[in-house]
Design a protein around this motif. Structure first.
Motif, PDB file in Angstrom:
ATOM      1  N   SER A 109       0.836  -1.198   0.000  1.00  0.00           N
ATOM      2  CA  SER A 109       0.000   0.000   0.000  1.00  0.00           C
ATOM      3  C   SER A 109       0.872   1.251   0.000  1.00  0.00           C
ATOM      4  CB  SER A 109      -0.919  -0.016   1.217  1.00  0.00           C
ATOM      5  OG  SER A 109      -1.665   1.152   1.270  1.00  0.00           O
ATOM      6  N   GLY A 110       1.974   1.213   0.744  1.00  0.00           N
ATOM      7  CA  GLY A 110       2.891   2.346   0.776  1.00  0.00           C
ATOM      8  C   GLY A 110       3.504   2.618  -0.579  1.00  0.00           C
ATOM      9  N   LEU A 111       3.816   1.551  -1.327  1.00  0.00           N
ATOM     10  CA  LEU A 111       4.359   1.730  -2.668  1.00  0.00           C
ATOM     11  C   LEU A 111       3.315   2.306  -3.613  1.00  0.00           C
ATOM     12  CD1 LEU A 111       6.429  -1.544  -3.073  1.00  0.00           C
ATOM     13  CD2 LEU A 111       7.303   0.780  -2.797  1.00  0.00           C
ATOM     14  N   ARG A 112       2.069   1.852  -3.467  1.00  0.00           N
ATOM     15  CA  ARG A 112       1.006   2.324  -4.346  1.00  0.00           C
ATOM     16  C   ARG A 112       0.618   3.764  -4.053  1.00  0.00           C
ATOM     17  NH1 ARG A 112      -3.402  -2.186  -4.171  1.00  0.00           N
ATOM     18  NH2 ARG A 112      -3.345  -1.328  -2.111  1.00  0.00           N
ATOM     19  N   HIS A 113       0.596   4.131  -2.791  1.00  0.00           N
ATOM     20  CA  HIS A 113       0.112   5.446  -2.384  1.00  0.00           C
ATOM     21  C   HIS A 113       1.250   6.335  -1.890  1.00  0.00           C
ATOM     22  CE1 HIS A 113      -3.882   3.870  -2.791  1.00  0.00           C
ATOM     23  NE2 HIS A 113      -3.614   2.890  -1.956  1.00  0.00           N
ATOM     24  N   HIS A 114       2.364   6.271  -2.582  1.00  0.00           N
ATOM     25  CA  HIS A 114       3.544   7.028  -2.172  1.00  0.00           C
ATOM     26  C   HIS A 114       3.288   8.533  -2.185  1.00  0.00           C
ATOM     27  CE1 HIS A 114       7.715   8.133  -1.674  1.00  0.00           C
ATOM     28  NE2 HIS A 114       7.642   8.874  -2.768  1.00  0.00           N
ATOM     29  N   SER A 115       2.683   9.030  -3.259  1.00  0.00           N
ATOM     30  CA  SER A 115       2.461  10.480  -3.353  1.00  0.00           C
ATOM     31  C   SER A 115       1.449  10.941  -2.314  1.00  0.00           C
ATOM     32  CB  SER A 115       1.992  10.857  -4.754  1.00  0.00           C
ATOM     33  OG  SER A 115       0.777  10.214  -5.048  1.00  0.00           O
ATOM     34  N   LEU A 116       0.444  10.118  -2.046  1.00  0.00           N
ATOM     35  CA  LEU A 116      -0.533  10.464  -1.026  1.00  0.00           C
ATOM     36  C   LEU A 116       0.128  10.544   0.351  1.00  0.00           C
ATOM     37  CD1 LEU A 116      -3.528  10.945  -0.439  1.00  0.00           C
ATOM     38  CD2 LEU A 116      -3.747   8.479  -0.093  1.00  0.00           C
ATOM     39  N   ARG A 117       0.998   9.572   0.649  1.00  0.00           N
ATOM     40  CA  ARG A 117       1.701   9.567   1.936  1.00  0.00           C
ATOM     41  C   ARG A 117       2.613  10.787   2.054  1.00  0.00           C
ATOM     42  NH1 ARG A 117       4.741   4.876   1.780  1.00  0.00           N
ATOM     43  NH2 ARG A 117       6.542   6.090   1.201  1.00  0.00           N
ATOM     44  N   ARG A 118       3.284  11.132   0.947  1.00  0.00           N
ATOM     45  CA  ARG A 118       4.174  12.289   0.961  1.00  0.00           C
ATOM     46  C   ARG A 118       3.391  13.576   1.211  1.00  0.00           C
ATOM     47  NH1 ARG A 118       7.426  12.342  -4.129  1.00  0.00           N
ATOM     48  NH2 ARG A 118       5.462  13.060  -4.961  1.00  0.00           N
ATOM     49  N   CYS A 119       2.233  13.716   0.555  1.00  0.00           N
ATOM     50  CA  CYS A 119       1.397  14.904   0.777  1.00  0.00           C
ATOM     51  C   CYS A 119       0.918  14.979   2.211  1.00  0.00           C
ATOM     52  CB  CYS A 119       0.194  14.888  -0.168  1.00  0.00           C
ATOM     53  SG  CYS A 119       0.627  15.186  -1.876  1.00  0.00           S
ATOM     54  N   PHE A 120       0.505  13.843   2.770  1.00  0.00           N
ATOM     55  CA  PHE A 120       0.039  13.835   4.150  1.00  0.00           C
ATOM     56  C   PHE A 120       1.163  14.203   5.103  1.00  0.00           C
ATOM     57  CE2 PHE A 120      -0.758  11.689   8.203  1.00  0.00           C
ATOM     58  CZ  PHE A 120      -1.934  12.336   8.552  1.00  0.00           C
TER      59      PHE A 120
END
Length: 139
Positions: free
Chosen positions: A13-24
């Motif tokens: 999930s972290g690999l898939r949602h990398h940009s989302l995690r970075r924005c958060f």
């Protein structure tokens, strides 16, 4: 086994949602910085105006009382001016309805023109004047 599976799922999930995690993470950092600046400003303002804790509490309770008073007055006004509010909402609804009717009528009236231009384009008549008129009508 379940813990490993959960860990693998989180990693994927972290690999898939990398940009989302970075924005958060960026938002979280800016929120923390903003809270820290607000805390510092409150301290400096209280020093600048010489407010003690009791005075700050009194000011905050007064501000809250004024906020509650405004809310009550707004609620009371909705009872006192119900007819005006109802008329205003009715007028807004009629304007929205008229706008939607105008938009639909325009679409219906332009159907023939659109069909004609689409036939011209399909036939390959893309001479300068026809292409210019098509471009004009598509704007």
């Amino acid at each position: 086994f379940h813990a490993q599976r959960q860990l693998m799922r989180r990693a994927a999930s972290g690999l898939r949602h990398h940009s989302l995690r970075r924005c958060f993470s960026r938002w979280e950092g800016s929120a923390e910085a903003r809270a820290e600046k607000a805390r510092i400003m409150r301290g400096k303002l209280s020093i600048a105006f010489g407010m003690r804790r009791q005075e700050a509490r009194a000011l905050n309770s007064w501000k809250h009382a004024m906020y509650e008073r405004r809310r009550m007055l707004r609620g009371l006004a909705s009872f006192l001016h119900a007819e005006t509010a109802r008329a205003w909402r009715c007028w807004l609804a009629s304007r929205a309805h008229a706008s939607e009717a105008r938009r639909r009528m325009t679409r219906v009236l332009l159907v023939r023109q659109r069909r004609a231009f689409n036939k011209l384009r399909a036939c390959g008549w893309t001479t300068g004047r026809v292409a210019a008129s098509v471009a004009h009508w598509q704007r």
